[in-house]
Design a protein around this motif. Structure first.
Motif, short mmCIF file in Angstrom:
data_model
loop_
_atom_site.label_atom_id
_atom_site.label_comp_id
_atom_site.label_asym_id
_atom_site.label_seq_id
_atom_site.Cartn_x
_atom_site.Cartn_y
_atom_site.Cartn_z
N VAL A 153 0.40 -1.54 0.08
CA VAL A 153 -0.34 0.15 -0.05
C VAL A 153 1.12 1.40 0.16
O VAL A 153 2.00 1.27 0.75
N SER A 154 0.83 1.74 -0.69
CA SER A 154 1.27 3.78 -1.03
C SER A 154 0.86 3.74 -0.45
O SER A 154 -0.66 4.45 0.20
N SER A 155 1.48 5.69 0.24
CA SER A 155 0.92 6.40 0.55
C SER A 155 -0.40 6.99 -0.16
O SER A 155 -1.12 7.82 0.80
N ALA A 231 3.00 0.83 5.66
CA ALA A 231 3.99 0.06 4.94
C ALA A 231 3.18 -1.39 4.58
O ALA A 231 3.89 -2.28 5.80
N PHE A 232 1.83 -1.06 4.78
CA PHE A 232 0.65 -2.22 3.97
C PHE A 232 1.62 -3.09 3.76
O PHE A 232 1.78 -2.60 2.14
N GLN A 233 2.30 -4.52 3.61
CA GLN A 233 2.59 -5.53 2.34
C GLN A 233 1.57 -7.01 2.81
O GLN A 233 1.49 -7.46 4.11
N VAL A 234 1.57 -8.02 1.97
CA VAL A 234 1.06 -9.03 1.54
C VAL A 234 1.77 -9.41 0.93
O VAL A 234 2.72 -9.61 -0.31
N ILE A 242 1.07 -13.91 4.62
CA ILE A 242 1.82 -12.80 6.03
C ILE A 242 1.87 -11.71 5.66
O ILE A 242 1.82 -11.13 4.14
N ILE A 243 0.77 -11.23 5.95
CA ILE A 243 0.25 -9.87 6.23
C ILE A 243 0.86 -8.83 7.25
O ILE A 243 1.18 -8.87 8.41
N GLU A 244 1.75 -7.63 7.06
CA GLU A 244 2.80 -6.63 8.10
C GLU A 244 1.99 -5.49 7.86
O GLU A 244 2.19 -4.94 6.25
N SER A 245 1.64 -4.91 9.00
CA SER A 245 1.49 -2.96 8.50
C SER A 245 1.53 -2.22 9.97
O SER A 245 2.01 -3.21 10.65
N LEU A 297 -7.29 -7.59 3.50
CA LEU A 297 -6.24 -8.68 2.62
C LEU A 297 -5.86 -7.14 1.48
O LEU A 297 -4.62 -7.61 1.63
N LEU A 298 -6.67 -6.61 0.90
CA LEU A 298 -6.74 -5.48 0.31
C LEU A 298 -7.03 -4.54 1.07
O LEU A 298 -7.98 -4.17 0.68
N PRO A 299 -6.30 -3.22 1.63
CA PRO A 299 -7.10 -2.55 2.31
C PRO A 299 -7.24 -1.19 1.49
O PRO A 299 -9.17 -0.54 1.13
#
Length: 461
Positions: A153-155, A231-234, A242-245, A297-299
């Motif tokens: 996810v970008s700013s 910095a949301f990442q899948v 693995i979801i990191e945010s 999963l995808l905000p």
């Protein structure tokens, strides 16, 4: 690490803050009644009790890494011991607040395959080396695939997500309603007088105040979403996502594919203008207390890209844009009849009390009837494959598409009334497990032919 260990000392501080947060409104009440000595004494006594209780809880909460299992003990009066074999650990959720990092501490929520409890089987605040040791002991296959970063996810996306998020206004209203109960009566007079002064100042000033409130709400939403989705990442590794945010609190959640019950794609009317959607996963099993809301999963993602990204993340599902049937567009009257009757009665009743009130009631009624009409117009379904159905609903100006496999559906029910039965009209409900509770999707006011088609799908005929 076979000996019994206590959690990191930060666990005690976090527990104290959590307990104080639970009596936050008592603190607000004391501040409002700052001249009342008894209020301060009550707050002081409660604080001492919370400190003692947290200290005892920290002292009796221990963990032990045995060769074949993790043992967690807790309880001050009633002792509770949980033994978790390493092979049964399915998910280890990681959370790391910004003040954890200097101490190399992480919060772990350990879940097993059973997933029948409201919380994780074990929650520990421990040094990072404990997490590494846990991962080493539960690993059975050394040939693990490398992580693949598949979505970020970008700013700019966070900004669009915040600008199009209408839930922040509902949150502001709910917060105001709770605080209103604790305000002194003298404050109401001041607020009323301020409102009268604004009205007398003219419509331009009132408009400026309303615009300012909207801007503040958007800024609050932007700050909240930036903290959550920074910095949301899948990533995909073997049979898990693995979801990191997170900025201040870094979260890492591992989602086994077997726990995914369904997928929803949501699009509010404001996001439709920008061509944006959000994707949520519906999971089976117990959620941790801090993730009882939605798990995105995808905000936020562009609608034109969503199925392409999902194809990389979840190739097993082979999701495609649904080709919907709209079974209720001919029965829109059944959706709006109750709001219509209530609006007419409200307008007649308010006219004799306050003539302008009937205009307000009529305007609100038209909005409600429009919402229910949209619900009838956009409600639909698509039997995508012999084993998957997509159900589309429309809730409060938000389109929700739910994709679910037949094997995940726990029950199918059809309902009707004695007035609808002669016209061969009814409702259907698909029930499935989401979290620890039962969830469902429903299609209202359908003809019997469509109901029979969905029934045949569920019964695999």
């Amino acid at each position: 690490m076979n000996e019994r260990c206590r959690q990191h000392s930060l666990a005690f501080l976090v527990d104290v803050v959590t307990k104080i947060r639970s009596v936050f409104f008592l603190v607000i009440l004391v501040l409002i009644r700052w001249h009342d000595v008894y209020a301060w004494l009550t707050l002081l006594g409660l604080s001492v009790i919370l400190l003692i209780w947290s200290g005892l809880g920290y002292f009796f909460h221990t963990y032990q890494l045995l060769p074949d299992m993790l043992v967690v003990s807790s309880g001050i009066i009633n002792k509770h011991e949980t033994s978790i074999p390493y092979g049964q650990i399915q998910t280890i959720k990681q959370q790391q607040w910004f003040f954890y990092k200097p101490f190399h501490v992480v919060r772990l929520a350990i879940e097993t395959a059973s997933g029948h409890t409201e919380q994780a089987e074990a929650i520990l605040i421990v040094p990072e080396n404990v997490l590494r040791e846990l991962n080493l002991r539960r690993k059975t296959d050394t040939k693990t695939q490398p992580l693949q970063r598949l979505y970020e996810v970008s700013s700019r996306q966070i900004l669009l997500f915040s600008l199009t998020n209408l839930s922040v206004f509902a949150g502001v209203v709910a917060f105001a309603a709770m605080v209103e109960q604790f305000l002194p009566e003298s404050w109401y007079d001041q607020i009323w007088n301020l409102g009268n002064e604004l009205v007398r100042a003219g419509w331009l000033v009132v408009t400026g105040v309303l615009v300012s409130l909207v801007v503040v709400s958007i800024l609050l939403a932007l700050i909240k979403n930036y903290l959550l989705y920074y910095a949301f990442q899948v990533k995909r590794q073997e049979n898990q996502l693995i979801i990191e945010s997170g900025l201040l609190q870094r979260k890492i959640q591992t989602i086994p594919l077997a726990k995914i019950q369904g997928i929803t794609i949501q699009q509010a009317w404001l996001r439709k203008i920008f061509g944006l959607v959000s994707v949520e996963v519906l999971l089976m099993g117990g959620y941790e207390e801090e993730t009882t809301t939605k798990l995105f999963l995808l905000p936020i993602v562009y609608e034109k890209d969503v199925y392409h990204i999902l194809d990389f993340l979840l190739p097993e599902w082979q999701l495609n844009a649904p080709v919907l049937q709209y079974p209720s567009r001919h029965y829109w009257w059944y959706f709006i009849r109750i709001p219509l009757v209530l609006t007419v009665l409200g307008m007649v009743g308010s006219y004799f009390l306050f003539p302008w009130g009937s205009v307000i009631v009529g305007g609100v009624g038209l909005i409600l009837m429009s919402i229910f009409w949209h619900a009838s117009y956009f409600q639909g379904y698509d039997l995508q494959t012999s084993t998957r159905i997509c159900v589309q609903n429309y809730f409060l100006l938000t389109r929700v598409q739910t994709f679910i496999e037949r094997s995940k559906i726990q029950s199918f029910s059809e309902k009707t009334t004695k007035w609808l039965y002669p016209k061969k009209i009814g409702h259907v409900v698909f029930s499935f497990k989401a979290g620890i509770a039962q969830s469902s999707v429903q299609l209202n006011f359908m003809h019997q032919n469509g109901i029979q088609q969905l029934k045949n799908f569920y019964q695999n005929k």
